[in-house]
Design an enzyme around this catalytic site. Structure first.
Site, short mmCIF file in Angstrom:
data_model
loop_
_atom_site.label_atom_id
_atom_site.label_comp_id
_atom_site.label_asym_id
_atom_site.label_seq_id
_atom_site.Cartn_x
_atom_site.Cartn_y
_atom_site.Cartn_z
CG ASP A 249 24.10 50.86 51.80
OD1 ASP A 249 24.87 50.24 52.35
OD2 ASP A 249 23.04 51.60 52.22
CE LYS A 271 29.66 40.97 45.54
NZ LYS A 271 30.10 42.47 45.73
CG MET A 384 14.44 47.25 55.06
SD MET A 384 15.59 47.05 56.31
CE MET A 384 15.58 48.62 57.20
N1 SAH Z 1 18.58 54.91 54.88
C1 SAH Z 1 17.54 54.50 53.95
C2 SAH Z 1 16.79 53.32 54.52
C3 SAH Z 1 17.75 52.20 54.45
S1 SAH Z 1 16.65 50.79 54.75
C4 SAH Z 1 16.68 55.82 53.77
O1 SAH Z 1 16.89 56.88 54.60
O2 SAH Z 1 15.97 55.93 53.15
C5 SAH Z 1 16.18 50.29 53.23
C6 SAH Z 1 14.76 50.52 52.87
O3 SAH Z 1 14.56 51.89 52.61
C7 SAH Z 1 14.41 49.79 51.74
O4 SAH Z 1 13.87 48.52 51.91
C8 SAH Z 1 13.20 50.50 51.30
O5 SAH Z 1 11.94 50.43 52.39
C9 SAH Z 1 13.61 52.06 51.50
N2 SAH Z 1 14.04 52.67 50.41
C10 SAH Z 1 15.35 52.86 50.15
N3 SAH Z 1 15.51 53.62 48.85
C11 SAH Z 1 14.32 53.49 48.38
C12 SAH Z 1 13.62 54.03 47.35
N4 SAH Z 1 14.29 54.63 46.32
N5 SAH Z 1 12.33 53.94 47.03
C13 SAH Z 1 11.69 53.37 47.92
N6 SAH Z 1 12.01 52.79 49.21
C14 SAH Z 1 13.37 52.88 49.40
#
Ligand code: SAH
Length: 466
Positions: A249, A271, A384
């Site tokens: 990702d 991307k 998100m």
């Molecule tokens: N599988 C991931 C989520 C994927 S969806 C998980 O478990 O975290 C992508 C969303 O995850 C982003 O839009 C954001 O809302 C959140 N996200 C992922 N990494 C993040 C981070 N370091 N800080 C804050 N939000 C994060």
């Protein structure tokens, strides 16, 4: 290099320890793991030394070491915690022709014992020539964490199989056979089916190699965590290091991608900014194609791969092709965000349920239990966040949520550029808009200290709700 490392064969060798107190016990703890015959001399033995004698692991003579006691000894330790007594003992050891070690005294020692990581028969020795014992301990701790505990058993099973492995001609083919065993296949077999599975694996690898069958590919779904490499699991790190191909990702930071082997093929599937993200169907095909070629594919996903990662769609694609896969769970961004703000995601008396939701998936948008979420004390981690924030606030407001409900937004949780914004339901949208639009952000709804809702923002909100 003043001290030259060697591994000494202790079978039927005599090792003498002068001293029977705590200092001697510390040396003996390692010595009793060897095959040597161990003679200990000293008055007033401490309890651990007495216990070793009772168990028959050492031979204890309760008097100071004397001339002749060192005869025939290979190694001779002076561990009396007493300089004069150590000097007297060292002379006896040297006269007997043994190699002498005086504990914590480099100048009077002919050899030193390194710090070790013991996965018998696999042993890693770490030496700093006495300059940095703290560093040696840190290296040891690092290796202890990195080398699976099953390594010793895997090595013993490999040793037992060596005669059969000679069916493979010596050279590259036999090396390839062993490198498949050691680059994860053996450990996976052991953890899933025990020693019997390892025996099966070795036989199958043997047949594959002799008949020149290509290696079967597979896919590991690996959770990269929220960004801080230290928040990855040991298993995730190890598997990432084994990968032939890494499909990742865009959320995965470089520091984590650097954990892959240099030869691994790295493909970014999402991307940022310029160029469109790969379509899900293309990712599925790419993943399956590499696995069919025999590659070990790591599908590396941000946070926990099982949370909003479209994992089931990718699994379905693999199952359709009969490609084996495994899943490595990890730390999801909701956990990292809660840790960053110092709040628990659940709290007695406030919420006994936690909702992980996203407004991104518009098809399911209306299906959320807005009424439940609008109740005082309800808590949700909203992933998100930006996409649906306006609608989420509108829905919650319509269902009677208090505009003063605390909300915390965490962007880049666990990364060096982490930012935390405190808001209320009323100010959430404005707060979000003021933050960097590129940074991944998560909303902790119902968690935090409410910020005073400004009238201006409240009226913007009413327009949105209308
Ligand atoms: N599988 C991931 C989520 C994927 S969806 C998980 O478990 O975290 C992508 C969303 O995850 C982003 O839009 C954001 O809302 C959140 N996200 C992922 N990494 C993040 C981070 N370091 N800080 C804050 N939000 C994060």
């Amino acid at each position: 290099m003043r001290h030259y490392p060697v591994f000494l064969d202790t079978k039927q060798k005599k090792i003498v320890v002068s001293g029977a107190g705590e200092e001697a016990a510390a040396k003996l703890r390692l010595l009793v793991r060897t095959e040597a015959m161990i003679d200990v001399f000293g008055e007033l033995p401490c309890e651990p030394v007495l216990a070793m004698a009772r168990d028959g692991r050492i031979r204890l003579t309760e008097r100071p070491v004397a001339e002749g006691d060192g005869d025939g000894a290979t190694l001779f330790y002076c561990a009396n915690d007493d300089e004069a007594e150590d000097a007297r003992a060292a002379a006896i050891g040297r006269a007997a022709g043994a190699l002498v070690n005086v504990v914590d005294d480099l100048d009077h020692s002919q050899f030193i014992t390194p710090a070790i990581v013991d996965r018998d028969p696999v042993v890693v020795a770490i030496g700093t020539e006495g300059t940095a014992p703290v560093l040696a301990r840190a290296i040891k701790a690092d290796l202890e964490a990195r080398l699976p505990v099953s390594l010793g058993l895997l090595a013993r099973l490999a040793r037992a199989f060596r005669p059969r492995a000679t069916l493979i001609p010596q050279g590259p083919a036999r090396r390839a056979f062993w490198s498949r065993y050691w680059s994860g296949a053996g450990e996976r077999a052991l953890s899933t089916g025990g020693e019997a599975a390892v025996a099966n694996l070795l036989e199958r690898l043997l047949t594959d190699t002799v008949e020149r069958r290509p290696a079967a590919g597979r896919v590991s779904f690996v959770s990269a965590g929220p960004g801080d490499p230290d928040l990855m699991t040991l298993k995730a790190r190890r598997i990432l290091h084994e990968a032939d191909v890494v499909l990742h990702d865009r959320l995965v930071p470089q520091a984590i991608l650097d954990l892959a082997r240099r030869e691994a093929l790295m493909v970014e599937t999402g991307k940022k900014g310029h160029g469109p993200a790969m379509a899900q169907a293309d990712i599925n095909v790419l993943m399956a194609d590499h696995a069919k070629d025999g590659a070990h594919v790591v599908r590396l996903k941000g946070g926990d791969a099982m949370v909003f990662g479209r994992l089931d769609e990718e699994i379905a694609a693999l199952q359709a092709d009969g490609i084996p896969f495994e899943i490595v769970p990890g730390v999801t961004s909701a956990s990292a965000a809660a840790a960053a703000v110092g709040h628990s995601l659940t709290r007695r008396g406030r919420n006994s349920a936690l909702t992980l939701l996203t407004a991104h998936d518009m098809a399911g948008f209306a299906a959320h239990d807005w009424q439940g979420l609008a109740r005082p004390g309800a808590t949700a981690a909203i992933y998100m966040a930006r996409k649906g924030a306006v609608q989420i606030v509108a829905q919650l407001s319509t269902h009677g949520a208090d505009p003063a409900t605390p909300v915390t937004i965490v962007a880049n949780a666990s990364r060096p550029d982490q930012t935390i914004a405190r808001a209320s339901l009323a100010t959430l949208v404005a707060r979000l808009e003021a933050m960097d639009a590129q940074a991944p952000a998560i909303i902790l709804y119902g968690i935090g200290t409410p910020a005073a809702a400004s009238h201006a923002v409240a009226s913007v909100l009413e327009e949105v709700a209308a």
